[in-house]
Design a protein around this motif. Structure first.
Motif, PDB file in Angstrom:
ATOM      1  N   GLN A  21       4.061  -9.541  -2.002  1.00 45.63           N
ATOM      2  CA  GLN A  21       3.353 -10.610  -2.704  1.00 45.63           C
ATOM      3  C   GLN A  21       3.596 -10.432  -4.197  1.00 45.63           C
ATOM      4  OE1 GLN A  21      -0.784 -10.577  -1.645  1.00 45.63           O
ATOM      5  NE2 GLN A  21      -0.394 -10.873   0.543  1.00 45.63           N
ATOM      6  N   LYS A  61       2.014 -11.573  -6.722  1.00 46.35           N
ATOM      7  CA  LYS A  61       0.827 -11.321  -7.544  1.00 46.35           C
ATOM      8  C   LYS A  61       0.404  -9.850  -7.488  1.00 46.35           C
ATOM      9  CE  LYS A  61      -2.376 -12.722  -3.861  1.00 46.35           C
ATOM     10  NZ  LYS A  61      -3.468 -13.654  -3.508  1.00 46.35           N
ATOM     11  N   HIS A  62       0.820  -9.143  -6.445  1.00 44.10           N
ATOM     12  CA  HIS A  62       0.539  -7.717  -6.339  1.00 44.10           C
ATOM     13  C   HIS A  62       1.830  -6.901  -6.492  1.00 44.10           C
ATOM     14  CE1 HIS A  62      -3.397  -8.930  -5.187  1.00 44.10           C
ATOM     15  NE2 HIS A  62      -3.086  -9.296  -3.955  1.00 44.10           N
ATOM     16  N   ILE A  77      -5.199  -4.709   0.789  1.00 44.89           N
ATOM     17  CA  ILE A  77      -4.468  -5.310  -0.340  1.00 44.89           C
ATOM     18  C   ILE A  77      -4.785  -6.792  -0.451  1.00 44.89           C
ATOM     19  CG2 ILE A  77      -2.168  -5.940  -1.146  1.00 44.89           C
ATOM     20  CD1 ILE A  77      -1.172  -3.272  -0.141  1.00 44.89           C
ATOM     21  N   GLY A 124      -6.755  -6.458  -3.489  1.00 40.28           N
ATOM     22  CA  GLY A 124      -5.655  -6.481  -4.446  1.00 40.28           C
ATOM     23  C   GLY A 124      -5.225  -5.110  -4.909  1.00 40.28           C
ATOM     24  N   ASP A 125      -5.508  -4.077  -4.118  1.00 32.33           N
ATOM     25  CA  ASP A 125      -5.148  -2.712  -4.500  1.00 32.33           C
ATOM     26  C   ASP A 125      -4.971  -1.892  -3.235  1.00 32.33           C
ATOM     27  OD1 ASP A 125      -4.537  -0.554  -5.984  1.00 32.33           O
ATOM     28  OD2 ASP A 125      -6.553  -0.172  -6.754  1.00 32.33           O
TER      29      ASP A 125
END
Length: 822
Positions: free
Chosen positions: A118, A120-121, A770, A774-775
């Motif tokens: 992704q 964005k990540h 994730i 988002g991590d």
């Protein structure tokens, strides 16, 4: 001009960007094809790809490079997985012999937990900020190929056609632009099919081991150093050092990174096959040695009593004075060798090989699941466009996109499939007819050399060796003709996607090759035995003089001889097709290229330095995996189904496969062009074919043990009890025993290892975290961070201790100096 590198300079990039795809056409072609190229290249640039042109003589190269941001967008749409930088996986250690295993291991790749990419990540992924190393060379090539194949210029061409009709009359040379525009996609595949572009390929990585650079090294050292300085990495040399060594394991991860998943899965399957052949080879050698010793003890060399053997295996005692001693010794050694294949151990070896096939398929499933997890090929979703050859006749709404699409009615497909079935069946009948013709020729030669009285060396050549060679050559010749015809027939069936087209082609090719290869072996095993009574009036009822029979104790030897001849002869035409013929193709392409150039003597050296010309002149690998897998699957079936009467078959298969694997590695790295990388999740439709073959092997071995070998007479202690009913009982007992053991082993050996199940659960947990947070989960990387912190603390303490020691030494020196001064 490109020399030692496959990268080019662009004014708006701070570094050199790689060439991901190359298209080739003749610069002297008509203007109509130029319009196709113009529209296609404009569409390529709209997709965000970069185009650069280079010409050498009349050969025009279109260089396509894909920027990093476009690769990441395509990777995200395809849901490709990449390693997370904080989630390293501990490598598993061998269960035993760790120091010894290091000699053979070739892969030292560090593995990480992977997740769907992704943008964005992006910072969570390994090497994301290093644009040159984030994607492997195979991933860059495949993603670029995906982008190019999805481009469709049919609407642009239609708009151009409408503009021409309004403004000016139609040019006949461009009338083909709008032909069947509703029925075909006009993308890269269609342009190649229409010869708008002659070739499309990806470049090999530059290497110091190329013949051109080696020749340069022998000449100007300064020029050589200038060229070599442009080569940063040398993956081909690294692959060659590890892959082509005879005692090394295959570097599967490196093969995957360079050639893609499809080729890597093929070599992984072949490696599993060759590794598991070792138990069969050892057992087969034991069976053969036992049979050879038993044949010597049962028929010792007697110089006072000689025997004459006729064509069907009957013996007659004669005076030894009539025969030469050397001939007697030769005939006895031959008899010992041929008699050693049918012994009491063959039934046990047949059971072993039948179970071995099931174990092999199950272990391959385990290996496939491990590789699919490591390579994340199961999570990849590629949008497969229609084939350019596909033609629709009806419009239907796409249930997914809602757009109108052209389809081919099911009834038309079924009719074409039925016609294909008739053609394939007729081709199989031709194989049987060719076998009968060779058999009739053999019978004529038997009577011509009077082999019905004595089986001399000439009779052995004419009645056994020569027919085996003719059957093998006939099988290979018919196979070559059939392959060309069935390719056209498969295209006529009008499959929508490339995968459907390839699967249908594989089934047709394998079905024919199976009959083509095994017919002569089945004939010797089940039609020729005299006791089976299938030739009471000779072949086709032509009379008893046209009988082609053998005694029960000699049919097994003839089957072994047929299998031996077939196994030894077949690799030579394959070597000619894979190595010799492509070499002449390369010479022809070089001649065709030089015929296009003007003042060829003046630019010859520059052309040799041009990496584009060097790669273009190399022969294409073609459908490498399809034909190689077909050859290996046929070899797998031969080894399993007929090894019960030829225990040396696993040894021959091991030698042939081992040599062929290294030859394939060498020609893929150095001789052929680099194949276009393709992402798959296994060997595809070949897995059901493997399962089908292992079931066929059980039935074949059961009938060979009961009807062809001498097991029945040995088991019942009297040949009079070997009736058809008793032989069928042996078949039933054999099959039930083998199938029971096969199902037991299949339940004991799971298809997915427990470690992979646990790893998949961990991967799903990480991916879900994730998506939500988002991590990367803290627990996944806490151990690594703690370990790093401990190491840093220890290192800092050691530095402090060393610095304190240095201070103490310096203080002592100062004190000593002051004392000396006083």
């Amino acid at each position: 001009m490109l020399a030692a590198t496959t990268e080019v300079d662009y004014p708006y990039f701070p570094f050199r960007i790689s060439i991901d795809f190359v298209l080739v056409h003749n610069a002297a072609e008509s203007r109509s094809k130029g319009k196709y190229r113009e529209f296609f290249e404009k569409a390529v640039q709209k997709e965000g790809l970069i185009i650069r042109h280079q010409q050498s003589g009349q050969t025009h190269f279109t260089l396509i490079s894909t920027p990093f941001h476009r690769l990441t967008r395509e990777a995200e749409m395809s849901q490709m997985c990449f390693p997370l930088k904080d989630c390293q996986v501990k490598p598993g250690l061998p269960s035993c012999c760790i120091p010894l295993s290091q000699i053979f291991v070739t892969d030292d790749t560090v593995r990480f937990i992977n997740a769907p990419f992704q943008r964005k990540h992006g910072s969570l992924f390994l090497n994301y900020h290093d644009e040159k190393s984030f994607f492997t060379s195979s991933q860059r090539g495949y993603l670029t190929y995906q982008i190019l194949t999805k481009i469709d210029i049919s609407k642009d061409l239609k708009g151009e056609r409408l503009g021409e009709s309004q403004d000016e009359p139609t040019d006949p040379s461009t009338s083909s632009i709008t032909s069947d525009e509703q029925l075909r996609r006009k993308g890269l595949s269609w342009l190649l099919m229409s010869d708008v572009y002659e070739e499309a390929f990806v470049l090999h990585a530059p290497s110091k081991e190329e013949p051109y650079f080696k020749a340069m090294q022998n000449g100007s050292v300064k020029a050589y150093n200038e060229f070599i300085s442009e080569i940063e990495l040398d993956p081909r040399r690294s692959l060659s050092l590890n892959w082509e060594r005879w005692y090394k394991f295959q570097p599967l991860n490196k093969i995957r990174d360079y050639f893609g998943e499809q080729i890597a899965y093929y070599f992984a399957w072949q490696g599993t096959f060759l590794t598991l052949l070792w138990p069969a080879v050892i057992f087969g050698l034991v069976v053969f040695i036992y049979g050879f010793i038993d044949s010597i003890s049962s028929a010792p060399l007697d110089w006072n009593h000689c025997k004459v053997v006729n064509f069907i295996g009957q013996t007659e005692n004669v005076a030894c004075g009539m025969r030469n001693g050397v001939t007697l010794f030769f005939s006895m050694v031959t008899q010992w060798f041929m008699s050693s294949f049918d012994t009491k151990m063959n039934a046990f070896f047949a059971v072993f090989m039948s179970i071995w096939g099931s174990v092999f398929v199950q272990i391959w499933k385990r290996n496939n699941s491990v590789l699919s997890y490591q390579w994340n090929s199961d999570d990849f979703h590629a949008i497969e466009p229609d084939r350019p050859e596909f033609r629709g006749s009806k419009v239907k709404e796409d249930p997914i996109t809602g757009e109108d699409i052209w389809i081919s009615p099911a009834l038309a497909r079924y009719i074409k499939m039925l016609a294909s079935f008739v053609f394939v069946s007729f081709s199989m009948l031709v194989v049987v007819i060719s076998l009968m013709l060779v058999t009739l020729l053999k019978i004529w030669m038997v009577y011509n050399f009077q082999c019905t009285k004595e089986y001399t060396f000439h009779c052995w050549l004419s009645a056994a060796f020569l027919p085996s060679i003719l059957n093998t050559l006939s099988a290979m010749g018919l196979g070559a003709i059939y392959s060309n015809l069935v390719s056209r027939l498969n295209s006529w069936e009008n499959h929508r996607t490339e995968s459907e087209h390839n699967n249908s082609l594989i089934v047709k090719i394998f079905a024919f090759q199976m009959v083509n290869t095994y017919t002569s072996l089945f004939y010797v095993a089940f039609i020729r035995p005299e006791s089976h009574g299938l030739q009471p009036n000779g072949l086709f009822g032509l009379g008893t003089e046209f009988k082609d029979t053998c005694l029960d104790d000699t049919c097994s030897s003839l089957l072994a001889l047929q299998l031996l001849t077939h196994t030894l002869i077949k690799p030579f035409p394959k070597f000619f097709k894979d190595v010799v013929l492509p070499y002449f193709v390369k010479l022809f392409r070089l001649r065709m290229y030089t015929s296009r150039t003007e003042a060829r003597v003046e630019i010859e050296d520059d052309d040799q330095a041009n990496v584009l010309v060097r790669e273009w002149l190399k022969p294409s690998a073609g459908d490498f995996v399809l034909w190689e897998m077909n050859e290996k699957i046929i070899l797998f079936g031969t080894t399993m189904m007929f090894a019960s009467l030829f225990p040396l078959a696993p040894l021959l298969a091991l030698i042939i496969g081992f040599v062929d694997m290294r030859i394939d590695a060498h020609r893929l790295i150095w001789f052929n062009r680099k194949p276009i990388p393709i992402i798959t999740n296994g060997i595809g439709i070949w897995l059901p074919i493997l399962t089908f073959l292992q079931y066929c092997a059980v039935f074949t071995n059961a009938f060979i043990v009961a009807f062809t070998s001498g097991f029945c007479s040995t088991f019942l202690a009297d040949g009079a009890y070997c009736t058809v009913q008793n032989r069928l009982i042996i078949v039933i007992v054999f099959q039930n025993l083998v199938f029971g053991l096969k199902y037991l082993l299949s339940s004991v050996i799971p298809s997915i290892p427990a470690s992979i199940k646990l790893a998949l659960r961990k991967k799903r947990y990480v991916v879900a975290h994730i998506v939500e947070k988002g991590d990367v989960p803290h627990r996944t990387r806490i151990k690594k961070r703690t370990r790093i912190a401990k190491l840093a603390w220890i290192a800092s303490n050691q530095k402090m201790i060393k610095s304190n020691r240095k201070k103490e030494k310096s203080n002592k020196k100062q004190l000593l100096a002051e004392v000396e001064e006083i």
